[in-house]
Structures are given as structure tokens and as C-alpha cells.
Design an enzyme around this catalytic site. Structure first.
Site, short mmCIF file in Angstrom:
data_model
loop_
_atom_site.label_atom_id
_atom_site.label_comp_id
_atom_site.label_asym_id
_atom_site.label_seq_id
_atom_site.Cartn_x
_atom_site.Cartn_y
_atom_site.Cartn_z
N ASP A 198 7.61 2.71 -1.06
CA ASP A 198 8.62 2.11 -0.19
C ASP A 198 10.02 2.33 -0.74
O ASP A 198 10.97 2.54 0.03
CB ASP A 198 8.34 0.63 0.03
N SER A 235 -0.95 -4.72 -9.21
CA SER A 235 -2.04 -3.88 -9.69
C SER A 235 -1.52 -2.47 -9.98
O SER A 235 -0.44 -2.10 -9.58
CB SER A 235 -3.15 -3.82 -8.64
#
Length: 430
Positions: A198, A235
């Protein structure tokens, strides 16, 4: 459409040839229950009329009822809604790209299924984009059960100066993008990146679009931290962070030539993505991991680390990255031990020129670390005290001072006879 996808259109689904909506809300959803419920409620609660919005929701192989809930929502909502079911893609880029390919709105907003809109968010952001003519519109973000960036929400601005604004520190996808820009540039999320995709997408829109606006006087978006720990940013291997930093640095270098403007943007990947890999947690990691991180960082520092960029950082940030650039893991570990112990560096003042240093480990001890790595160049906080970089003082070299003194003496000598004659004449006339 691929064989493993289905298209569910509810009562609110748009018919072919329908009027172009203002906003396409793209929702990529994976194992999103129960957060998805509030997310969709916040869309229905927007003040934009239902016909001026559309939802393109992509269920990315969920097994927790996410897909079924989306189908039920599409069947009852007044908002034109399209639901796509696809096999799990392994990350957020796949569903976002699927949704973007189906979007019809003048603007596109990428809404995470865990998060939700503030009231009036879309109406205010669309109004800003239409008024300012900008291609990217940021609405104020507030964290829920997690932190959120704050420095860019000080004021509402129709068109920011990208190189001097803090908008570079918010590169998440949760923004309003003008779809014409995305189509014209053929933009999509990089599905090879597992984190930071992003940031790459948003920075490209910042750099290649027609301006960025900020709506700071109204909370537009609530960024939710999941209780189950499944949020994607929690993660991933450290190697993925280096992949992300490398991609973002390369993008900036491609579109901005070397110099102060590039340096100002490079602060973001260096401080937000790269520097955390060389924080106190490195002390707990194995020798192999430490050396691997140093090896991954070395080419990035060789390619993009500059004195101008370095001066835009706090002293401890610059010092750590200087150690990495010099390949001195041993010195870096000493600095990290000092930081972990919450020790405070002594302040060292110097005049001519006026400079202030923070004496972290190895300051002027012959280790080879330059004084510039320790200098205070931006505002810092040490032990609750605000530390400011000294104001530059005009300073003349000894030679220049001598020349000026000689010049002033010569001028006085030349003027003296004329002045004396003038005074003598005045006395005579009196």
C-alpha cells in the site's frame, strides 16, 4: 471472471449503463468477522445518497462466514453492491486489484474490512477532491485498539506541499483516489510484495497525481486493531520489510532526482521501514540474523543514504544508520545497549560554528564514527527535555575579520581630514 469466482448482485446492484457513482468502495475481506458488520454499517451510514456510492467486496477465500455475510448484505442493502468470491491470494493486494478492476466510480476508496468510516467521511472527502481538483484525498484517521499516525492532521489543506508535509508518513491505502489517475497510469497493487504494497501504491499516486488534499477537521476513518492478532501488519518475516523498503526507495528515486526533495521523501522508508530492523530488539536476535540484516541494508544505504537525508533524522536514528552504512555491527550493538538501558547522552556544546552533540557511545573515542552522526539537527526529546538544534550564527573566518578591520580603518583615515576641515571652517565662521 475466473472459474473460482462468483458474482453476487443484490437488490441494490447497479444495472449496466447506470449513472457513474461518486465513489467505489473496494473492500477486500479475509476472515473478517465480526469486524465486517460494523464496517458495512459505517458505509450504509454515510451521508452520500446510496445511488452515489457502490460497494465492490472481494471475499478472499474466507472460511469464517465472511463470504456469506457479504452475500446477505448485498441482497438487502440499497447501495449497489457487487460481491466477488475468489480463492485466497495470500495478501491484501489480490482482492484490492480485483475490486479496482470492477470499480466504476469517479473516486475509489480502499476500505479494510476490519475498519470503519466516520460519519460524513465520504461526503467531505469527495467535496474536497472536487473543490481542490486533487487526485488523492486524505481523511483524518484515528486508531481503535492500536496507534495511528497523527502528525499530518494538524490542519485541513486543499493542496499540500508533498516535500515539506508529513503526509509522506501515512502511506496506507485507506484514502480517496481519483479513479481516472489510477486508470491513466495503469496502477495496481504489487502482489509480489507481502507488506508495504500500500505504501508503494500511495506514494506513486502522491508523486504522479495532480496534488494531495487533507481533511483534518473531521474524523473520517477508524483504524481498528484486531483482538485476535490477525492484522496483516503484525505478521511476516523481517526479509519482507527489506523488500518493502527497497521497492519504495526505488520508486522515489525513479521519480525524484537527487537533491533535497528526494532526501525529504527518503526519510520515510529509512525511518519507518528500515530503522526498526536496527532497534534494541536486534540484541535478542542471533548472530546470523544480525549479519543478514546488515547485508540486506548495505546496498540500500550505498544507493540512497546522503548527508542531506541524514541531517533530517534524530541523532540516535542517524547514528544507528551510520553504523550500518559503515558495516560496524559491533558499534551499533553498543549504541543499542545504551538505548535499551534508557541511558541519557550528555550534551556537548560547541561555538564557531554553533553546534550541539548528543554523546551516545563512541563519541570522539577514535572508533571512526564522524561527529556529524551525533549532531542535533532536528528537535529531540531527551529525558523529558526538549532539545533544539542551535540557531546558525553568522561566523567570519579570521582572514575575513582582518580584511574588514583594515577596510574600516582605511575609511576612517580617508574621512578624517575632510571632517576636521569641516569642523575648523565651522569654528571660523562662528
Amino acid at each position: 471472471m475466473d472459474a473460482n469466482e462468483t458474482d453476487t448482485r443484490g437488490s441494490g446492484a447497479a444495472e449496466p449503463g447506470a449513472v457513474e457513482p461518486d465513489v467505489s468502495i473496494v473492500i477486500g475481506a479475509y476472515e473478517a468477522m465480526p469486524y465486517l458488520i460494523r464496517c458495512l454499517e459505517s458505509v450504509e451510514g454515510q451521508t452520500l445518497p446510496a445511488g452515489r456510492m457502490e460497494i465492490v467486496a472481494v471475499d478472499d477465500g474466507s472460511t469464517d462466514g465472511t463470504g456469506e455475510y457479504l452475500d446477505a448484505f448485498a441482497a438487502r442493502t440499497a447501495i449497489p453492491t457487487r460481491v466477488i468470491h475468489q480463492a485466497n491470494s495470500g495478501g491484501p493486494s489480490g482482492p484490492r486489484n480485483t475490486g479496482l478492476s470492477l470499480a466504476r466510480g469517479r473516486y475509489v476508496f480502499f476500505l479494510d474490512a476490519d475498519d470503519y468510516f466516520g460519519p460524513e467521511a465520504l461526503e467531505r472527502m469527495v467535496a474536497m477532491g472536487d473543490r481542490a481538483g486533487t487526485d488523492v484525498i486524505l481523511g483524518k484517521v484515528v486508531g481503535v485498539n492500536r496507534g495511528a499516525a497523527k502528525s499530518m492532521w494538524k490542519e485541513t489543506v486543499e493542496r499540500v506541499d508533498l516535500y515539506h508535509s508529513n503526509v509522506k508518513f501515512t502511506l496506507s491505502a485507506q484514502k480517496l483516489f481519483r479513479r481516472e489517475l489510477l486508470q491513466r497510469l495503469g496502477m495496481s497493487f504489487d502482489e509480489k510484495l507481502r507488506t508495504g504494497e500500500d505504501a508503494l501504491f500511495t506514494m506513486e499516486a502522491y508523486l504522479r497525481g495532480n496534488g494531495v488534499s487533507v481533511v483534518a477537521d473531521h474524523t473520517c476513518y477508524y483504524l481498528v486493531g484486531r483482538d485476535d492478532g490477525k492484522h496483516v501488519t503484525k505478521s511476516g518475516s523481517y526479509v519482507l520489510r527489506f523488500d518493502s523498503a527497497r521497492a519504495l526507495m526505488r520508486l522515489i528515486a525513479t521519480h525524484v532526482p537527487p537533491g533535497p526533495r528526494r532526501d525529504s521523501l527518503m526519510v520515510r522508508p529509512f525511518v519507518i521501514t528500515l530503522l526498526p530492523q536496527f532497534g534494541p530488539n536486534l540484541l535478542k536476535q542471533s548472530k546470523a540474523v544480525r549479519e543478514k540484516k546488515m547485508a540486506l541494508a548495505a546496498p540500500l544505504l550505498a544507493a540512497y543514504w546522503t548527508p542531506g537525508l541524514a541531517r533530517g533524522l534524530k541523532a540516535n536514528e542517524r547514528l544507528r544508520l551510520t553504523c550500518v552504512a559503515m558495516g560496524r555491527l559491533d558499534l551499533l550493538l553498543d549504541v543499542l545497549r545504551f538505548m535499551k538501558a534508557k541511558s541519557e547522552p550528555a550534551l556537548v556544546h560547541e561555538d564557531r560554528p554553533s553546534r550541539l552533540y548528543l554523546a551516545y557511545p563512541h563519541f570522539r573515542d577514535g572508533s571512526g564514527l564522524p561527529d556529524s552522526a551525533y549532531e542535533v539537527t532536528v528537535t529531540e526529546w531527551i529525558g523529558g527535555r526538549r532539545i533544539e538544534a542551535p540557531e546558525p550564527k553568522p561566523y567570519l573566518s579570521f582572514a575575513r575579520r582582518v580584511v574588514r578591520k583594515i577596510r574600516r580603518t582605511a575609511l576612517r583615515t580617508l574621512r578624517a581630514p575632510r571632517s576636521q576641515r569641516g569642523r575648523a571652517g565651522a569654528r571660523t565662521r562662528a
